[in-house]
Design an enzyme around this catalytic site. Structure first.
Site, PDB file in Angstrom:
ATOM      1  N   HIS A   8       1.063  -1.156   0.083  1.00  0.00           N
ATOM      2  CA  HIS A   8      -0.305   0.108  -0.071  1.00  0.00           C
ATOM      3  C   HIS A   8       0.998   0.725  -0.365  1.00  0.00           C
ATOM      4  O   HIS A   8       1.350   1.757   1.446  1.00  0.00           O
ATOM      5  CB  HIS A   8      -0.751  -0.171   0.963  1.00  0.00           C
ATOM      6  CG  HIS A   8      -2.215  -1.327   1.318  1.00  0.00           C
ATOM      7  ND1 HIS A   8      -1.387  -2.370   1.647  1.00  0.00           N
ATOM      8  CD2 HIS A   8      -3.109  -1.212   0.844  1.00  0.00           C
ATOM      9  CE1 HIS A   8      -2.005  -3.408   1.339  1.00  0.00           C
ATOM     10  NE2 HIS A   8      -3.446  -2.600   1.092  1.00  0.00           N
ATOM     11  N   GLU A  45     -16.704  -5.409  24.278  1.00  0.00           N
ATOM     12  CA  GLU A  45     -15.721  -6.620  24.672  1.00  0.00           C
ATOM     13  C   GLU A  45     -14.324  -6.171  23.535  1.00  0.00           C
ATOM     14  O   GLU A  45     -13.061  -6.741  24.507  1.00  0.00           O
ATOM     15  CB  GLU A  45     -16.216  -7.735  24.508  1.00  0.00           C
ATOM     16  CG  GLU A  45     -17.557  -8.557  25.503  1.00  0.00           C
ATOM     17  CD  GLU A  45     -18.988  -7.259  25.313  1.00  0.00           C
ATOM     18  OE1 GLU A  45     -18.525  -6.961  23.376  1.00  0.00           O
ATOM     19  OE2 GLU A  45     -19.806  -7.779  25.921  1.00  0.00           O
ATOM     20  N   HIS A 104      -4.431   3.335  -3.220  1.00  0.00           N
ATOM     21  CA  HIS A 104      -4.585   2.918  -2.280  1.00  0.00           C
ATOM     22  C   HIS A 104      -3.628   1.451  -1.717  1.00  0.00           C
ATOM     23  O   HIS A 104      -2.805   1.214  -1.239  1.00  0.00           O
ATOM     24  CB  HIS A 104      -5.692   2.237  -2.020  1.00  0.00           C
ATOM     25  CG  HIS A 104      -6.312   2.100  -0.170  1.00  0.00           C
ATOM     26  ND1 HIS A 104      -6.218   0.354   0.042  1.00  0.00           N
ATOM     27  CD2 HIS A 104      -6.507   2.449   0.957  1.00  0.00           C
ATOM     28  CE1 HIS A 104      -6.318   0.424   1.326  1.00  0.00           C
ATOM     29  NE2 HIS A 104      -7.039   1.557   1.381  1.00  0.00           N
ATOM     30  N   HIS A 124     -26.741 -17.000  25.152  1.00  0.00           N
ATOM     31  CA  HIS A 124     -25.383 -16.560  25.811  1.00  0.00           C
ATOM     32  C   HIS A 124     -24.690 -18.040  26.163  1.00  0.00           C
ATOM     33  O   HIS A 124     -23.495 -17.640  26.780  1.00  0.00           O
ATOM     34  CB  HIS A 124     -25.938 -16.193  27.006  1.00  0.00           C
ATOM     35  CG  HIS A 124     -26.205 -15.351  27.390  1.00  0.00           C
ATOM     36  ND1 HIS A 124     -27.240 -14.580  26.210  1.00  0.00           N
ATOM     37  CD2 HIS A 124     -26.053 -13.302  28.070  1.00  0.00           C
ATOM     38  CE1 HIS A 124     -27.289 -13.167  26.276  1.00  0.00           C
ATOM     39  NE2 HIS A 124     -26.683 -12.492  27.280  1.00  0.00           N
TER      40      HIS A 124
END
Lengths: 684, 684
Positions: free
Chosen positions: B29, B418, B264, B480
């Protein structure tokens, strides 16, 4: 407007149902339902259209409880409005095999649009539902037939507001100017660690303004029903932006512990239950009470919804006579079936055809089928040119005012937002008219793990186009080279992880992914070129595994996937030439699908009596299920030209042969059992 | 101020090194390095203190390139300043086994503070580095001895700005008022999908203001060196907020494709390389050129840094004479060693001691050792009371002005973030003076997958306290309950996944986690109570696996972890009483550590000739490595009281015994090989 004591009674009824259910379960979250009952009461009764007798009505307003732990709010509403959710179901809250589990699950409970609980997920699902609505409206609405004009409503709390996935989704929704999306932020200042001042002191509304949302603040969410209604109406009137209403509420309103963390995730104590009932004018000795007045009020609104659906059905019938093709297409989409004959468009290949990277083969599939399967709506998390997810003439899904696409566009620019992309795809799939796919590097599907898990749990037909699937990506190096990723997602129940070896396997992967109505797929695709292989056919591929190279009296079976299959095939020759060993090769592009084949078939692929060696350039974990010995990469990769990297780690005919020889030697003289032979069946 | 042609020359030198290296590698890049060379030049030379001869100097300023794909910028700087990174290393950019891989990796390259590339990670690492600085300063600085006062500088681009982890980390940094943190946002309007207008149109600076950051905008980042310097000085002077400078730059400045996506992620074409060299006054035919003037300028600044370190060393020596204990403690911390005798504090248990949930046992460890190990700095993602991560007298790490903690506090309120928690922990670990641990539910460690992977790859000593580790969490239900999670992280190289069965195993897990300087750990801990077991000792536990119940002439070995070990022990009795079968039990709390034991030892645990059955209440994936047959849960769980859930899925003595009987029957009369016996060694 014109709220009376009856409204208060209804609100308190909801609050107490949450109190009683969590008390009975001795578990759950009474706080959010008690705090949000007023806004729920106003929103559901004054704004939302739905028919509890037909939770699948296409043009219903969608509701998402992103703070899913507050699900007793939602269960209470479903019960009061007359969905198939009885008082006994409420009493079975959080009990085994009930339809009222600890967090709302779409596959269990009528009226639950999406599975929530893991924070931030519902928020992004809501954005997906709103995208699907906008696209479906643009595709199917005709002059005089506003078939689809529903809104998506979503509640979220401080937890969701803190989660990165919600930030990503909010930025996306703002960019997309989703005027059909209305969210309510439960500003109750409490999360599990107590007062949000310990960790969360940002200006949430300023942040949403920065994203391009319309924002409002209702300061007394506990009592100001008029204010709530007014704010919701303003939000509804804003057509060019998503809306968020910050609603300041008192968590656990009415409890002795109201406004504190004590009422967030724990049932109220017995005496607190009694005092709150007394405070609300209920009999403190009774539980699970719904005054008939409240049922009447809610059933009346349900009846209005049913009437609206009836009107809609009439309109849809008329639509059918004027727009036959669209009518048929919409019905087909809602059935989950694909258009007849679409699979004829799938590209097929024969040995000797041009070598291609499987990401290119995937692109060829999308190019070939996107017209035949108009349900497909794709995108990429800012890796379009690398993921090859965009067919040539694709139009971007964009607000028309930007001049770079329109609502009918079928290509979504997700930005560098993998987690939100996945959550949004789950929402799009939940809408019912579309099949979403989205691209990123396989390694960064991990960023989306939270949502990928919910694709599986909530049975969403979504497709993850996961390119750059191994050390074969080369120079980008270990930060981008997946090692643990396939093991991770293969261990996820109800997920098909595909790693095609060539063009026909790639087409097979798409075939199964698209025809599996309730199972998501991850397609792991190469950056590097792959040859078209013998025996690779659509028919073989859709079995998830098959014999790629057969040899009688073989000394060893090589089992492999994706880009390593062709190297195994070279190793067959190398082993014969250099070691006089006969090898056969089995390709298993998808464990989940292969496992579903008959034992007889699987034993034909992986027979007793021949030792087997798996070859895959990443973690060997899980391969013990299909092979006696494993060759893989239980370490991180390396940055370099891809052939150099493969050589360094010995994924070459020589490297494979070396281990094949060791394997043959090791098992010489023993009775080798096929890994397919097991002592007992697994629970599924 | 007073910038001259020499500065321009230096900036263009950096740009052209990036052009040449990516051209030679034909990959990489060039765009970001060419755009950010001006700010890098100013920042490194005018603001940053560091000594290239000692990249480990504690008080150096830290630099993080969160847009790690632009690493040629960083490699060029390291080379110019005289770090151990030669011109040949630059020429080997992205080649196999070079120290200049495709993205910066801390373990390979001197001067790289943290491993970046996966977007958003560096951003959160920088927040962690700043937290560690603030805490270390508060802990060790004394009047007259400002030992630690470095800043953390970070570059990030649009990609990072879109990632949720960066949003989470930015909100955290704003709350914490980290005045020592200075970021530069490369506002170049280009990401891989082209113009950011297709997906990213939010007001980024308004968002950072909402988080509580100080914001500035330098509109001509290509030329306005004075403006850049001024903005950096203002940022440095702001002490009570983190700072971000939006720097509008032209990606690929100088290239024919400047300002477009074309520059890029692709090397410049040959003729573009030539024209840009000509434009910058360099010889278009030469490559990898550094004018001596530029070396001189950079070496001069490096020499200033070295002199500063010398001064600092003198101060530190004097500090040693006045603050002996602190001096010794700091030296010890920097060595990575723990205080002598700390392990004596680890709690131990004997059979019959009170049943406890392993999350409580973990809390007991933290309570017992936090004074002995002052390096520990903990927290939770808003689950403090559930993760049991906070010792009783803990002080929160907070800006003192909030009145709820101070910089010496060792407990971090991460909020429901988290992913950022994990990224921040990696940054804290990288600082060198602290050992971070952080809590969430095991299932939500998956939200942090991106950072957890980098904990492993970059050898961070961080500890994930992952409670609620199975269906044993009960009522919260399938959303969960982890199923795939342990398989996922066990497949991750250089990660220790511990699932202790009782108190001594829990202490053993902490012992190994804390003494492993370059390996992170996940401790999977129960919500439900567990008995203290026979044969469970620290000594056995630290081997990662051992015989829990031995029986001569056993018919079967049951292999298990965590909460299922005690059920296996009950099954031994059940099997004897009901089936007259003799079973033995092996506990393997940590695969990674068990695998490191001698083959002899492992064969003692899992001997040839006895069939084995693994028992773990989640995905069986990976257990084939330690057992012949597997009993697990390859489906999602259920919401209900935990005992009901265990019963539903047959994780009971009866359920285990049923499968043990099938296993014994199945292998009757065959020569059973231990899974420890393998044909060849894996690559590591």
């Amino acid at each position: 407007m014109g709220y009376t004591k009856d409204d208060e009674l209804a609100i308190n009824t909801i609050r107490l149902l949450a109190v009683d259910a969590t008390f009975k379960a001795n578990s759950g979250h009474p706080g959010a339902p008690m705090g949000m009952a007023p806004v729920a009461h106003v929103m559901f009764n004054k704004f939302m259209n739905f028919n509890p007798k037909n939770p699948d009505w296409l043009n219903r307003d969608r509701f998402v409880l992103s703070n899913g732990h507050g699900c007793m709010l939602q269960y209470a509403l479903l019960h009061l409005f007359g969905y198939k959710l009885s008082m006994d179901d409420l009493k079975a809250f959080r009990q085994i095999d009930s339809i009222t589990p600890g967090h709302p699950e779409t596959q269990d409970t009528p009226g639950i649009e999406v599975t929530t609980g893991p924070l931030g997920q519902g928020f992004s699902n809501a954005v997906g539902l709103a995208i699907a609505q906008a696209h479906t409206a643009a595709e199917f609405n005709k002059p005089g037939f506003e078939l689809v004009n529903n809104h998506t409503y979503c509640f979220f709390g401080d937890g969701c507001a803190m989660e990165g996935i919600a930030s990503e989704a909010a930025s996306t929704a703002g960019h997309l100017q989703l005027g059909n999306l209305i969210m309510v932020y439960d500003d109750n200042h409490i999360s599990i660690d107590g007062d949000t001042k310990v960790a969360f002191t940002e200006d949430v509304m300023m942040r949403f303004e920065a994203y391009g949302w319309h924002t409002q603040w209702v300061k007394d969410g506990d009592h100001d029903l008029e204010g709530i209604e007014k704010a919701l109406q303003i939000a509804k009137d804003v057509k060019d932006k998503p809306s968020v209403i910050k609603l300041t509420t008192t968590i656990g309103f009415g409890s002795l512990l109201q406004g504190t963390g004590g009422v967030h995730g724990n049932a109220l104590k017995a005496d607190d239950c009694k005092q709150v009932k007394k405070k609300f004018g209920f009999d403190p000795e009774e539980s699970f009470v719904v005054p008939q007045k409240v049922y009447d009020m809610y059933h009346a609104h349900a009846a209005e919804g049913a009437a609206k659906e009836q009107e809609w059905n009439k309109m849809f019938e008329e639509y059918g006579s004027k727009h036959k093709a669209e009518h048929a297409d919409l019905l087909r989409r809602l059935s989950g079936k694909l258009p007849e004959g679409w699979e004829q468009k799938l590209p097929t290949y024969k040995p000797g055809d041009k070598e291609q990277a499987s990401r290119k083969l995937s692109e060829a599939v999308l190019e070939a089928i996107h017209e035949a399967v108009p349900d497909l709506i794709g995108g990429s998390a800012d890796l379009t040119g690398s993921n090859n997810t965009r067919w040539k003439n694709a139009v971007d899904f964009q607000p028309p005012v930007l001049g770079i696409g329109d609502w009918r566009g079928r290509y979504i620019r997700y930005g560098v937002r993998e987690h939100a992309m996945a959550g949004i795809m789950n929402g799009i799939a939940a809408y019912g008219t579309l099949i979403p796919f989205g691209g990123t590097f396989l390694n960064f599907v991990s960023y989306a793990s939270g949502s990928v898990r919910l694709s599986s749990l909530s049975h969403c037909r979504v497709i993850y186009v996961a390119t750059h699937d191994s050390i074969g990506l080369g120079e980008d190096g270990p930060t981008h080279q997946p090692i643990e990723t396939l093991a991770h997602f293969r261990a996820l129940p109800n997920m098909m992880v595909w790693r095609p070896a060539d063009g026909n396997e790639c087409s097979a992967a798409y075939y199964v992914a698209l025809t599996s109505k309730s199972t998501p797929s991850i397609l792991a695709l190469t950056r590097q070129n792959l040859p078209q292989l013998e025996n690779s056919t659509l028919e073989n591929g859709i079995k998830g595994g098959y014999v790629s190279v057969e040899n009688e009296k073989a000394d060893i079976t090589l089992v492999s996937t994706g880009s390593e299959v062709c190297i195994c095939i070279e190793a067959v020759k190398y082993l014969k030439d250099n070691h006089n060993l006969t090898a056969r090769v089995v390709s298993i592009p998808c464990f989940e699908v292969f496992d579903a084949q008959s034992k007889e078939y699987r034993l034909k692929c992986l027979p007793d009596g021949i030792p087997s060696l798996s070859v895959e350039a990443m973690s060997t974990m899980g391969w013990e299920r299909y092979s006696n010995e494993q060759f893989g990469l239980n370490r991180f990769g390396a940055s370099g030209a891809y052939k150099d990297v493969y050589k360094k780690f010995e994924f070459t005919p020589e490297g494979i042969s070396k281990r094949a020889v060791s394997t043959v030697d090791f098992y010489k003289g023993t009775k080798v059992r096929s890994p397919v032979n097991r002592a007992f069946q697994q629970l599924i």
